[in-house]
Structure formats: structure tokens, C-alpha cells
Design a protein around this motif. Structure first.
Motif, short mmCIF file in Angstrom:
data_model
loop_
_atom_site.label_atom_id
_atom_site.label_comp_id
_atom_site.label_asym_id
_atom_site.label_seq_id
_atom_site.Cartn_x
_atom_site.Cartn_y
_atom_site.Cartn_z
N GLY A 38 0.80 -1.17 -0.08
CA GLY A 38 -0.06 0.00 -0.06
C GLY A 38 0.76 1.24 0.04
O GLY A 38 2.09 1.35 0.50
N ALA A 42 -1.34 4.14 4.29
CA ALA A 42 -2.68 3.23 3.80
C ALA A 42 -2.93 2.66 5.18
O ALA A 42 -4.03 2.08 5.33
CB ALA A 42 -2.11 2.13 2.76
N LYS A 44 -0.44 0.40 6.85
CA LYS A 44 0.56 -0.71 7.20
C LYS A 44 1.16 -0.81 8.38
O LYS A 44 1.32 -1.76 9.28
CB LYS A 44 1.52 -0.81 5.69
N GLN A 192 5.93 -0.33 -0.01
CA GLN A 192 5.08 0.28 -0.92
C GLN A 192 5.75 0.32 -2.36
O GLN A 192 5.21 0.98 -3.38
CB GLN A 192 5.14 1.90 -0.78
N HIS A 208 -5.63 -0.12 0.88
CA HIS A 208 -5.93 1.10 0.56
C HIS A 208 -6.61 1.91 1.57
O HIS A 208 -8.00 1.44 1.76
CB HIS A 208 -6.33 1.05 -0.85
#
Length: 253
Positions: A38, A42, A44, A192, A208
Motif C-alpha cells: 500500500g 494506507a 501498514k 510500498q 488502501h
């Protein structure tokens, strides 16, 4: 998926009025490399911080090696190791001294032997007696990952492991992660970088805006697209095309 090493169900987290995680669900099995892919923001790192007991969730059930993250944090911490976005080395110590220090902190028997074995395994033997501040970016990252293996954790979290590295150092770290995966270690990787997920992961979850949009192997994600058009050569969609298309579809709903 039965007997998952990592199980996440309905995970939610907000900071003030901003909802960062929105009912995230996924499972990771033994020996799998699972990538959370992501963009920045996002969610993570928030997921990793919750799974590694550094942050409490607002809602949801999370277990690591059958231990509840909220109710049994000490058991979880004994089962995991975390390598964050930046190397956590003592630059004043040599590579070998860094490894011995962590081995002693984790009360591992024969810390010197453990350090020597890891130096050999990660191709750092020649740099063993150099101070860590003399290491290249790739060497520092390899040493950082080596330190995370001390105590033989069942699960390793790698949060953006190649952030800030040049292409050569990134390839070094990829080779290290592939070796870990080959030894049966369960790895949760956040990234990413599309190519990183494509190179390393057994399965990929696209995260997302705090939601997992889809999860699957690279082959399964490619099957979401129409059959490849055959012109002079058959062109399969890249992970970058898959990622951007999935996000674009989601935002257009």
C-alpha cells in the motif's frame, strides 16, 4: 485457512477522529511470506504496531501463534521479532558486538557462537569487527535482520525493510529475505514498492485507505484481468498495473 500463524479479524483503529484501519481481515500461514502492499498512509505500519503489541486496537481479534495480542502480549512478544523502517543498531559497536548484545538481552545460550553463525549466514564475517557506522546501507539492513533472528522467533515483521536503500542494497536485502523464506520462517512484509511484493511474497494483500481491497497470489491477482492480448508477444499485466487499476476501481465506486 486453518491453523493460521497470524489471524486478524475486524481490526479497527482510529487516531482522534481519523479512522486509519477499517475492519481489516487477513490470515498468514506457517512459512509464508505475506505482503501488505500500500501507499504511504494506507495503514501498514499501524497494523504492524498492533500485531507487535506496541499499539492497542479499538476493535477486532488478533492472534499470533494462537496467542491473543491483547490478552497475552508477553507470549506474543516471545514469538515475534520486528525490523522497523530504519536499522536499530548501536553505531559505536561492531557488527559482532551488536549481535552479542541482543543475544545476551534475549538470554540466548552461547551468544558468541550465535553471533558468529549469523555473521557467516548473512555474509558479514569480513565486516564482523568493523563498527556499525562504517557499514553500507545494505550491510546495516542485513545486520538488522540478523539481529531479529536471535532467539528463533516464529514470526518476523519486516516493516518497509528497504526504505531509503539504493537499488544495489535493496537487492542485497531481497536476497536475505528470500533466504529466510526458504528456511520456513513466517514473514509479514509491509512495502510500498510493487516490485518488492512481486519478488518476495507468496501472497499479497492490497491495502488502501485502511481497507484490504483484495488478497491473493500474484497469479490470482493477474487472473482478475482479461486474458492477455497476443500481438507479437503475450503481455501479462504487471503488479503495478494491477495495483493502480484496483485502487482506481475502488475510488470510483
Amino acid at each position: 485457512m486453518s491453523n493460521a500463524v497470524i489471524s486478524v479479524k475486524g481490526l479497527k483503529k482510529s487516531f482522534k477522529e481519523k479512522e486509519v484501519l477499517k475492519a481489516v481481515d487477513f490470515e498468514v500461514k506457517q512459512g509464508e511470506v505475506f505482503a501488505l502492499l500500500g501507499s504511504n498512509g494506507a495503514g501498514k505500519t499501524t497494523i504492524v504496531n498492533i500485531l507487535s503489541t506496541q499499539l492497542k486496537s479499538d476493535e477486532g481479534q488478533v492472534s499470533i501463534c494462537q496467542f491473543d495480542v491483547r490478552g497475552q502480549p508477553e507470549h506474543v512478544r516471545r514469538s515475534i521479532s520486528l525490523t522497523g523502517q530504519f536499522a536499530t543498531l548501536d553505531d559505536m559497536l561492531t557488527g559482532r558486538e551488536n549481535l552479542i548484545l541482543i543475544a545476551k538481552l534475549r538470554r540466548v545460550s552461547n551468544p558468541s557462537e550465535v553471533a558468529d553463525n549469523l555473521l557467516a549466514r548473512f555474509s558479514l564475517r569480513e565486516a564482523a569487527n568493523l563498527r556499525a557506522d562504517k557499514y553500507s546501507g545494505g550491510m546495516k539492513r542485513r545486520l538488522d535482520i540478523a539481529m531479529s533472528l536471535i532467539g528463533k522467533p516464529a514470526v518476523i515483521f519486516l516493516d518497509e525493510p528497504t526504505t531509503g536503500l539504493d537499488p544495489e542494497a535493496r537487492l542485497e536485502v531481497w536476497d536475505t529475505i528470500k533466504e529466510l523464506a526458504g528456511s520456513g520462517t513466517t514473514i509479514l512484509l509491509t512495502t510500498q514498492y510493487l516490485e518488492e511484493a512481486e519478488q518476495l511474497a507468496d501472497r499479497i494483500a492490497i491495502l488502501h485507505s485502511g481497507k484490504i481491497i483484495t488478497t491473493g497470489t500474484l497469479t490470482e491477482l493477474k487472473e482478475m484481468f482479461p486474458p492477455a492480448k497476443v500481438e507479437y508477444i503475450e503481455k501479462q499485466p504487471s503488479l503495478e498495473e494491477i495495483f493502480l487499476t484496483i485502487i482506481g476501481k475502488k475510488e470510483g465506486i
